[in-house]
Every structure is written in structure tokens, then in C-alpha cells.
Write a protein that holds these residues in place. Sequence first.
Motif, PDB file in Angstrom:
ATOM      1  N   HIS A 101     -65.490 -38.008  54.269  1.00 44.38           N
ATOM      2  CA  HIS A 101     -65.932 -36.901  55.125  1.00 44.38           C
ATOM      3  C   HIS A 101     -67.414 -36.571  54.992  1.00 44.38           C
ATOM      4  N   HIS A 144     -60.520 -38.589  62.074  1.00 45.77           N
ATOM      5  CA  HIS A 144     -61.837 -37.961  62.265  1.00 45.77           C
ATOM      6  C   HIS A 144     -62.903 -38.976  62.666  1.00 45.77           C
ATOM      7  N   ASP A 162     -61.058 -40.376  52.711  1.00 46.73           N
ATOM      8  CA  ASP A 162     -61.461 -39.038  53.140  1.00 46.73           C
ATOM      9  C   ASP A 162     -62.795 -38.615  52.497  1.00 46.73           C
ATOM     10  N   HIS A 211     -54.063 -44.957  57.041  1.00 48.38           N
ATOM     11  CA  HIS A 211     -54.829 -43.719  56.852  1.00 48.38           C
ATOM     12  C   HIS A 211     -53.895 -42.539  56.572  1.00 48.38           C
ATOM     13  N   HIS A 251     -55.437 -38.849  54.217  1.00 45.79           N
ATOM     14  CA  HIS A 251     -55.201 -37.880  55.287  1.00 45.79           C
ATOM     15  C   HIS A 251     -54.868 -36.463  54.824  1.00 45.79           C
ATOM     16  N   HIS A 268     -55.573 -35.188  51.834  1.00 44.17           N
ATOM     17  CA  HIS A 268     -56.599 -34.766  50.866  1.00 44.17           C
ATOM     18  C   HIS A 268     -55.983 -34.239  49.565  1.00 44.17           C
ATOM     19  N   ASP A 274     -61.472 -41.877  57.454  1.00 47.60           N
ATOM     20  CA  ASP A 274     -62.170 -40.591  57.506  1.00 47.60           C
ATOM     21  C   ASP A 274     -63.429 -40.632  56.645  1.00 47.60           C
TER      22      ASP A 274
HETATM   23 ZN    ZN Z   1     -59.437 -36.500  56.247  1.00 49.58          ZN
END
Ligand code: ZN
Length: 244
Positions: free
Chosen positions: A10, A62, A8, A114, A147, A149, A34
Motif C-alpha cells: 500500500h 487496489h 499489502d 490476493h 487482502h 491485512h 496491493d
Molecule cells: Zn490491501
Amino acid sequence: MRYLVLGDVHANLEALEAVLGDCGEYDAALCLGDLIDYGPNPNECVERTASLSHLTCLVGNHDQAAFGHVSLDAFNSQARAAAVWTGSMLSAASRTFLETLHSTAATSEYLLAHASPLEPIWEYLEFEWQATLNFAAFEQPLCFVGHTHVPKVFAQTAAGEHVECFLPRDGVDIDLSDGMRRIVNPGSVGQPRDGDPRASYLIWDTALGTISFHRVAYPFAITQGKILRAGLPGALAYRLSCGR
Ligand code: ZN
């Protein structure tokens, strides 16, 4: 083997660089997906992650949204706006890299997913009852997921009759020699949601038989400035200062 386990990201390059500066030497990197969306540096984060040594990398919801593989209907308005922006920014090289990734990976030692073993892209694995169902869906002693976080450890007794969970803090070490099976979430590099704004990752050391959780501060004001200048929703900038 010393594994760097992260996920994640991001599109938060400052957070990713802080983790890579903090983690020390490692033999292999396990990335739980992600890489992009929400943040302002999708291509740079794909490139930096792809360059990690001995990388196993998953795709996340994402990543798939930004190149049109999942419907944006499941996203709230901020996430939808970010996914559209990210899709428009994504280079051909980033797209090609992300499109080759799978949502799970496995060896005899571990499973990576994930979100969860049962639903690798979508399940928010938060409660013991969900973990109990998911422990039945894989055989390895260890599973890493992202996923949510939120850094978290689910542990199942050797006979499988009991599952417990806890939220690890910075610097917590887990001893893996007790015969329990575990589902472990390292938390998020680029958008933590447990109230601690610092980037989150873990180190799995198979020689020591330990997993250690780490948090590292990064200059999130720089990331926030980039988010606002890109015209992404302001809430995506604000949440980085409170880790929610
Ligand atoms: Zn995420």
C-alpha cells in the motif's frame, strides 16, 4: 528455498524498506498484491518490489482500482479518494508493471491468491467456514493470501474433516511437517490492521519445513507526514500509528 512472503504494501515505502532490511537473504520473493493505494509512494513501491530477486507478484483490488480495472463503487469514501489520487500519480512504468500481473499464481507446491482461492480479488477470508470452502478449491498443501491485512493461519487436517485457525504473533514458527494443509496470510507490510502498527511479513523455509512470522517497526511518522502533505485523507495517516 527461503521465500520472503509479503503483501499489502500500500505505497508505504518506509514500511517496505524496513521489511527488506529485516528479512535477511532469501531465494525468491512472493508478493500477494496491493502494492499501491492508501500510501504516499506508489511509484517507489512498485519500483522497489519489481526489483526483488526472483519475484512472483500478484495484482490486488487496489492496484486494479488505481488503473481503472475495477469500479470504485465498492470502496468507501477514503479509499475512493486515495484511489483517484494514486491513479493520477501513477507513472507509465508503474502502470505497465501492474497491468501485466495476475490475481493468482500456482506451482505444485503452493497457490498464491490476493484475497482467496475462490475469489482471488475480493473475498475477506476471515472465518473457518470460509476456509473450509476454499480448501476444496485448490490441491496444493499450501496457499498464501493477503487482502485482510491480518496475519492468520488456517490449517486443515490431512483427512479434511476439520479446519482450525489462529492469529500468529511476531516470532511464531509453524512446523509444516504434520501433514496439514494450510492457508496462510502474512499480514500487511504497509497498513497492518491487527492492532500492531509494525510492518508484517513471513519467511517460508522449505529446507527447514517452517513458516516464521515477523514484525518490524518502521518510522511511520515519516509516512504520516507524506500522506498529509499529499492531501490524502487524514484517517489514512492516523491508522498507521494504531495498526487498525
Ligand atoms: Zn490491501
